[in-house]
Design a protein around this motif. Structure first.
Motif, PDB file in Angstrom:
ATOM      1  N   ILE A 128       0.765  -1.238  -0.072  1.00 59.17           N
ATOM      2  CA  ILE A 128       0.115  -0.080   0.199  1.00 59.17           C
ATOM      3  C   ILE A 128       0.831   1.109  -0.132  1.00 59.17           C
ATOM      4  CG2 ILE A 128      -1.600   1.193   1.288  1.00 59.17           C
ATOM      5  CD1 ILE A 128      -2.812  -1.365   2.374  1.00 59.17           C
ATOM      6  N   GLY A 129       0.690   2.044  -0.871  1.00 53.03           N
ATOM      7  CA  GLY A 129       1.489   3.217  -1.082  1.00 53.03           C
ATOM      8  C   GLY A 129       0.514   4.503  -1.000  1.00 53.03           C
ATOM      9  N   ILE A 130       1.298   5.818  -0.873  1.00 52.61           N
ATOM     10  CA  ILE A 130       0.413   7.131  -0.816  1.00 52.61           C
ATOM     11  C   ILE A 130       1.577   8.173  -1.227  1.00 52.61           C
ATOM     12  CG2 ILE A 130       0.941   7.521   1.682  1.00 52.61           C
ATOM     13  CD1 ILE A 130      -1.782   8.627   2.044  1.00 52.61           C
ATOM     14  N   TRP A 131       0.508   9.068  -2.053  1.00 50.06           N
ATOM     15  CA  TRP A 131       1.106  10.065  -2.557  1.00 50.06           C
ATOM     16  C   TRP A 131       0.518  11.375  -2.508  1.00 50.06           C
ATOM     17  CZ3 TRP A 131       1.584  13.708  -6.863  1.00 50.06           C
ATOM     18  CH2 TRP A 131       0.584  13.503  -7.560  1.00 50.06           C
ATOM     19  N   GLY A 132       1.093  12.651  -2.464  1.00 52.72           N
ATOM     20  CA  GLY A 132       0.323  13.775  -2.581  1.00 52.72           C
ATOM     21  C   GLY A 132       1.262  15.015  -2.749  1.00 52.72           C
ATOM     22  N   TRP A 133       0.612  15.949  -3.112  1.00 56.01           N
ATOM     23  CA  TRP A 133       1.398  17.495  -3.527  1.00 56.01           C
ATOM     24  C   TRP A 133       1.026  18.462  -2.397  1.00 56.01           C
ATOM     25  CZ3 TRP A 133       3.126  17.881  -8.850  1.00 56.01           C
ATOM     26  CH2 TRP A 133       3.943  18.974  -9.130  1.00 56.01           C
ATOM     27  N   SER A 134       1.893  19.215  -1.838  1.00 56.60           N
ATOM     28  CA  SER A 134       1.775  20.454  -1.058  1.00 56.60           C
ATOM     29  C   SER A 134       1.042  19.844   0.386  1.00 56.60           C
ATOM     30  CB  SER A 134       0.652  21.523  -1.738  1.00 56.60           C
ATOM     31  OG  SER A 134       0.772  22.681  -1.222  1.00 56.60           O
ATOM     32  N   PHE A 135      -0.151  20.065   0.605  1.00 55.45           N
ATOM     33  CA  PHE A 135      -0.809  19.482   1.949  1.00 55.45           C
ATOM     34  C   PHE A 135      -0.740  18.188   1.603  1.00 55.45           C
ATOM     35  CE2 PHE A 135      -3.426  20.924   5.533  1.00 55.45           C
ATOM     36  CZ  PHE A 135      -3.690  19.670   5.876  1.00 55.45           C
ATOM     37  N   GLY A 136      -0.998  17.572   0.448  1.00 57.72           N
ATOM     38  CA  GLY A 136      -0.891  16.436   0.288  1.00 57.72           C
ATOM     39  C   GLY A 136       0.428  15.625   0.436  1.00 57.72           C
ATOM     40  N   GLY A 137       1.253  16.360   0.278  1.00 61.26           N
ATOM     41  CA  GLY A 137       2.756  15.800   0.823  1.00 61.26           C
ATOM     42  C   GLY A 137       2.881  15.711   2.174  1.00 61.26           C
ATOM     43  N   PHE A 138       2.539  16.752   2.732  1.00 53.87           N
ATOM     44  CA  PHE A 138       2.414  16.764   4.137  1.00 53.87           C
ATOM     45  C   PHE A 138       1.778  15.599   4.733  1.00 53.87           C
ATOM     46  CE2 PHE A 138      -0.550  17.938   7.715  1.00 53.87           C
ATOM     47  CZ  PHE A 138       0.207  17.822   8.864  1.00 53.87           C
ATOM     48  N   MET A 139       0.700  15.317   4.233  1.00 52.46           N
ATOM     49  CA  MET A 139       0.010  13.965   4.348  1.00 52.46           C
ATOM     50  C   MET A 139       0.540  12.628   4.388  1.00 52.46           C
ATOM     51  SD  MET A 139      -3.124  14.699   5.907  1.00 52.46           S
ATOM     52  CE  MET A 139      -3.797  13.128   5.512  1.00 52.46           C
ATOM     53  N   SER A 140       1.032  12.424   2.966  1.00 51.24           N
ATOM     54  CA  SER A 140       1.773  11.208   2.600  1.00 51.24           C
ATOM     55  C   SER A 140       2.912  11.068   3.342  1.00 51.24           C
ATOM     56  CB  SER A 140       2.046  11.204   1.195  1.00 51.24           C
ATOM     57  OG  SER A 140       2.869  12.443   0.634  1.00 51.24           O
ATOM     58  N   SER A 141       3.639  12.087   3.699  1.00 52.46           N
ATOM     59  CA  SER A 141       4.662  11.941   4.866  1.00 52.46           C
ATOM     60  C   SER A 141       4.341  11.517   6.197  1.00 52.46           C
ATOM     61  CB  SER A 141       5.455  13.400   4.846  1.00 52.46           C
ATOM     62  OG  SER A 141       5.884  13.912   3.534  1.00 52.46           O
ATOM     63  N   ASN A 142       3.347  11.969   6.709  1.00 56.20           N
ATOM     64  CA  ASN A 142       2.977  11.813   8.025  1.00 56.20           C
ATOM     65  C   ASN A 142       2.335  10.319   8.111  1.00 56.20           C
ATOM     66  OD1 ASN A 142       3.461  13.498  10.081  1.00 56.20           O
ATOM     67  ND2 ASN A 142       1.793  14.791   9.286  1.00 56.20           N
ATOM     68  N   ALA A 167       6.086  12.696  -1.411  1.00 59.27           N
ATOM     69  CA  ALA A 167       5.652  13.978  -1.041  1.00 59.27           C
ATOM     70  C   ALA A 167       6.418  14.820  -2.082  1.00 59.27           C
ATOM     71  CB  ALA A 167       6.110  14.188   0.447  1.00 59.27           C
ATOM     72  N   VAL A 168       5.266  15.710  -2.530  1.00 60.72           N
ATOM     73  CA  VAL A 168       5.950  16.646  -3.594  1.00 60.72           C
ATOM     74  C   VAL A 168       5.480  17.998  -3.060  1.00 60.72           C
ATOM     75  CG1 VAL A 168       5.669  17.776  -5.706  1.00 60.72           C
ATOM     76  CG2 VAL A 168       5.275  15.173  -5.385  1.00 60.72           C
ATOM     77  N   ALA A 169       6.516  18.869  -2.925  1.00 57.81           N
ATOM     78  CA  ALA A 169       6.533  19.995  -2.262  1.00 57.81           C
ATOM     79  C   ALA A 169       5.501  20.389  -0.915  1.00 57.81           C
ATOM     80  CB  ALA A 169       5.883  20.883  -3.304  1.00 57.81           C
ATOM     81  N   PRO A 170       6.075  19.329   0.306  1.00 55.66           N
ATOM     82  CA  PRO A 170       5.290  19.328   1.194  1.00 55.66           C
ATOM     83  C   PRO A 170       5.636  20.342   2.513  1.00 55.66           C
ATOM     84  CG  PRO A 170       7.204  17.666   1.368  1.00 55.66           C
ATOM     85  CD  PRO A 170       7.305  18.332   0.131  1.00 55.66           C
ATOM     86  N   VAL A 171       4.628  20.538   2.956  1.00 55.42           N
ATOM     87  CA  VAL A 171       4.907  21.216   4.339  1.00 55.42           C
ATOM     88  C   VAL A 171       5.194  20.274   5.279  1.00 55.42           C
ATOM     89  CG1 VAL A 171       3.720  22.532   6.416  1.00 55.42           C
ATOM     90  CG2 VAL A 171       2.988  22.909   4.140  1.00 55.42           C
ATOM     91  N   THR A 172       6.602  20.466   6.084  1.00 57.33           N
ATOM     92  CA  THR A 172       6.995  19.308   7.010  1.00 57.33           C
ATOM     93  C   THR A 172       6.586  19.950   8.289  1.00 57.33           C
ATOM     94  OG1 THR A 172       9.127  20.110   6.620  1.00 57.33           O
ATOM     95  CG2 THR A 172       8.405  18.340   5.254  1.00 57.33           C
ATOM     96  N   ASN A 173       6.586  21.100   8.411  1.00 55.91           N
ATOM     97  CA  ASN A 173       6.344  21.951   9.833  1.00 55.91           C
ATOM     98  C   ASN A 173       5.589  23.191   9.678  1.00 55.91           C
ATOM     99  OD1 ASN A 173       6.628  23.003  12.254  1.00 55.91           O
ATOM    100  ND2 ASN A 173       8.669  22.663  12.807  1.00 55.91           N
ATOM    101  N   TRP A 174       4.594  23.016  10.322  1.00 56.38           N
ATOM    102  CA  TRP A 174       3.564  24.344   9.927  1.00 56.38           C
ATOM    103  C   TRP A 174       4.183  25.741  10.574  1.00 56.38           C
ATOM    104  CZ3 TRP A 174       0.268  24.475   6.284  1.00 56.38           C
ATOM    105  CH2 TRP A 174      -0.227  23.204   5.837  1.00 56.38           C
ATOM    106  N   ARG A 175       5.085  25.644  11.425  1.00 58.89           N
ATOM    107  CA  ARG A 175       5.805  26.686  11.712  1.00 58.89           C
ATOM    108  C   ARG A 175       6.483  27.347  10.604  1.00 58.89           C
ATOM    109  NH1 ARG A 175       6.782  26.485  17.621  1.00 58.89           N
ATOM    110  NH2 ARG A 175       6.185  24.685  18.607  1.00 58.89           N
ATOM    111  N   TYR A 176       6.941  26.884   9.370  1.00 53.96           N
ATOM    112  CA  TYR A 176       7.531  27.452   8.382  1.00 53.96           C
ATOM    113  C   TYR A 176       6.502  27.926   7.223  1.00 53.96           C
ATOM    114  CZ  TYR A 176      11.599  24.325   9.823  1.00 53.96           C
ATOM    115  OH  TYR A 176      12.401  23.892  10.262  1.00 53.96           O
TER     116      TYR A 176
END
Length: 723
Positions: free
Chosen positions: A587-601, A615-624
């Protein structure tokens, strides 16, 4: 008749091959081979009930602005051609004055951010057919006054007014300075999150100009290296307020053309606030403006008297989570107004008098209004789009302002949208579904009756038959509290339920978003279909926090962005892995931007379920990320540190077990590459094996030349090798 055996074999082979599924390719995808034909944007003319559009004259290779009649859709005339005016090499944009006697034509445009640009503008007189320049500068957002005698515009953070009669330019502001003061044009965060660039507005009689001033002196700066082709990189430095940091200080001003002086509206009772919208009412003396607090859960609508410069509170909208900013505010002739609100739990239309007293709720029901097209004041009829027939669909409706005589104007199930004629007698309906590319028809507004077919994309339908595309099957997945998550699944054309298939999940999951919709395919859909041809199943799931199922479903993720959304993708994965034809180990998962944040998590927090993530162009910390977006859902990091840290992938790098591909553009002004660099460092310090790819000088969209082809080639190869 006798056949040789070899001839018979060849005939059978030929017949078999003719019905074989043609393979989708990335080269075709990113060359536009699967793209549907769309009707060009319609620019409606209010006075003549016509619309204009830019078209290419293939005979002389010139660009034209042509007028079409809304009733017949027939071309009435060409009003401008670059063949006759060589000073305009290319028409980038155009705008009419209110009398439709003049146009501003833009050429040599240079983009700044997502919506903003500068360009060379010329004035074209439709009667004399003469064109002239009014400034030798590249300017922003030139706008005619209502009587067409003046043009206001911005240049290098200052506002100017050009008088067409005297041919003189008035300087409205003088204190504009890059990365310090902006007059009349939004800063980066307003442009991106409030979707607004022009922050100045003419009064009805053209004697006053309202504008917002941004003092971003104390806003922290972000810098990006631009590598280019030179010996040394350059650097782009701009103001970017990250969550918890200082925003630009905004103020509201009224410039009087007669006195040539600006008055400042007193907003001293507010602290740390936004002015997301300004709009003149139908009374020349009254300007409306909206003020919302930093948490964005307390919105106030004011009218300000242009003579006394005194403001009056007209409406106050509050919400435990947040209040959305829209462009739905519409003033009627008596200065009563139409407003949208989620105050009853769903997004609906309301009618208020000019003093802010609610006259009635126009639309009602357990469904969301998704677009508002306007009101025909003669018949007191409003036109809108909603999800009344299901959250994955869109339909067009008409309703009386008193809430009666509602009628549906679209007939076919799927996604319907409309462009109405200025007199509201007709509308151009665009329709698509997951099985039908977009089509356009001319319809009667009274009852939705079809008048004329415009475009049907039949050639594309015929072409795609060779590929035997998989069907999107829509279904729902249950979650806690009896919520149902919308989902679709794509299976290989030769799907065999007795076999086991790897599965790739695709999502975005951001607040108010939607991926599971009954509409025609985008580029990702064709890529997903290509993966099904390689033996994969693809699924998309809209979990809690996504849109068009009411305010409670959308806002349940408040103050814990990424918690419930990730839980729901995990719930969906567990639901799917129990289906007998799903290979639970793949099972795999992918996403871009917010979706990249999600797939990483998902990969990190459910490492026993997910094998691979991209994960494409993900947010990895919302502080950024920026103040307006992030604090709308999380408040500030100072107020809600756990809401930030408990769901930031960089803090869970030690949990990586599967295959992880991280992709980012180095010149992403939106989700900074800093996010991926921080993720990389966290993974390195945990001695984790992973893959990453940085695209030099590419922004959040990661495109240009062969970039998208390379990006999707990389992702395809990664999935084939790791899932």
């Amino acid at each position: 008749m006798k056949y040789h055996f070899t001839t018979l074999i060849l005939c059978i082979l030929s017949t078999t091959l003719s019905f074989a599924q043609k393979q989708l390719t990335l080269e075709e995808l990113w060359s536009g081979a699967y793209q549907s034909t769309s009707m060009q944007a319609v620019n409606a003319l209010k006075n003549s009930n016509q619309y204009a559009r830019i078209e290419l004259n293939t005979q002389n290779k010139s660009q034209e602005i042509n007028l079409y009649d809304f009733k017949t859709l027939e071309k009435s005339k060409t009003i401008f051609s670059t063949q006759n005016h060589p000073s305009i090499e290319n028409i980038d944009a155009y705008v009419f004055d209110d009398r439709e006697e003049k146009m501003l034509i833009a050429t040599h445009s240079e983009p700044i951010y997502r919506h903003s640009s500068v360009a060379t503008y010329m004035i074209y007189d439709l009667q004399s057919k003469k064109i002239k320049s009014f400034t030798d500068r590249k300017i922003s957002e030139p706008t005619f006054s209502k009587d067409g005698t003046k043009i206001a515009y911005a240049f290098e953070n200052n506002l100017y007014i050009y008088d067409l009669q005297s041919e003189k330019t008035i300087t409205v502001t003088t204190d504009g300075k890059k990365n310090h003061i902006i007059n009349g044009i939004s800063d980066w965060v307003y442009e991106e999150e409030f979707a607004v660039v022009r922050m100045f507005e003419w009064s009805l009689e053209g004697d006053k100009l309202a504008y917002v001033r941004f003092d971003e002196t104390n806003v922290p700066e972000y810098s990006m290296d631009i590598y280019g082709n030179g010996l040394y990189p350059t650097q782009q430095v701009f103001k970017y307020p990250k969550a918890g940091e200082e925003n630009a200080k905004v103020s509201l001003h009224l410039y009087d053309l007669q006195s040539q002086k600006s008055n400042t509206i007193d907003l001293s009772e507010f602290h740390d606030f936004y002015i997301p919208r300004i709009k003149w009412t139908n009374d020349n003396n009254f300007l409306s403006f909206q003020v919302i607090n930093r948490h964005q859960n307390d919105l106030k609508l004011y009218f300000v008297d242009a003579k006394s410069i005194q403001k009056k509170l007209i409406l106050n909208e509050k919400d435990p989570a947040y209040v959305d900013i829209t462009d739905h505010l519409t003033f009627l002739k008596d200065n009563s107004f139409v407003w949208t609100s989620e105050k009853d739990g769903y997004n609906h239309l309301y009618h208020f008098d000019k003093n802010g007293k609610q006259l009635n709720q126009i639309t009602k029901g357990n469904w969301d209004l998704t677009s508002y097209y306007g009101i025909d004041e003669k018949s007191k009829t409003l036109y809108y789009q909603s999800v009344e027939r299901g959250s994955t669909t869109r339909d067009i409706y008409a309703i009386q302002i008193n809430g009666t005589a509602k009628r549906i104007l679209s007939k076919e199930t799927g996604t319907n949208s409309a462009v109405f004629s200025p007199d509201f007698n007709y509308f151009i309906l665009s329709h698509s579904s997951h099985t039908n590319p977009i089509s356009y028809t001319l319809n009667r507004s009274k009852d939705g009756k079809l008048i004329k077919n415009i475009l049907d994309n039949k050639k594309l339908i015929d072409k795609l038959e060779l590929y035997q595309l998989p069907k999107k099957e829509f279904f729902t997945i249950p979650t806690e509290n009896n919520w149902e998550m919308n989902a679709w699944i794509m299976k290989p054309k030769d799907f065999d339920p007795s076999k086991k298939y790897p599965i790739l999940m695709y999502q975005y999951s951001g607040p108010g978003s939607q991926q599971v919709a009954n509409k025609w395919w985008d580029s990702n859909d064709f890529w997903h279909a290509m993966l099904t041809q390689k033996g994969y199943i693809v699924v998309a799931v809209d979990g809690r926090g996504t849109g068009f199922k009411g305010a409670e479903f959308k806002k349940t993720t408040q103050n814990q962005l990424g918690k419930l959304e990730v839980e729901d993708q995990i719930i969906a994965a567990k639901y799917l892995k129990n289906i007998n034809y799903i290979d639970a180990a793949r099972i795999g998962i992918w996403g871009w931007s917010f979706g990249g944040f999600m797939s990483s998590n998902c990969l990190l927090k459910a490492n026993d379920i997910f094998k691979t993530a991209i994960a494409v162009a993900p947010v990895t910390n919302w502080r950024y990320y920026d103040t307006v977006y992030t604090e709308r859902y999380l408040k500030t990091p100072q107020e809600n540190p756990s809401g930030y840290d408990d769901n930031s992938p960089i803090f869970f790098a030690n949990q990586l077990k599967g295959n992880f591909l991280l992709i980012h553009g180095s010149a992403d002004d939106n989700v900074h590459v800093q996010n991926s660099m921080a993720m990389i460092e966290s993974l390195v310090q945990e001695n984790k094996t992973f893959d990453w790819l940085i695209y030099p000088d590419k922004n959040h969209g990661i495109y240009g030349g062969q970039t998208r082809l390379h990006l999707y080639t990389k992702m395809t190869k990664y999935i084939l090798e790791n899932l």
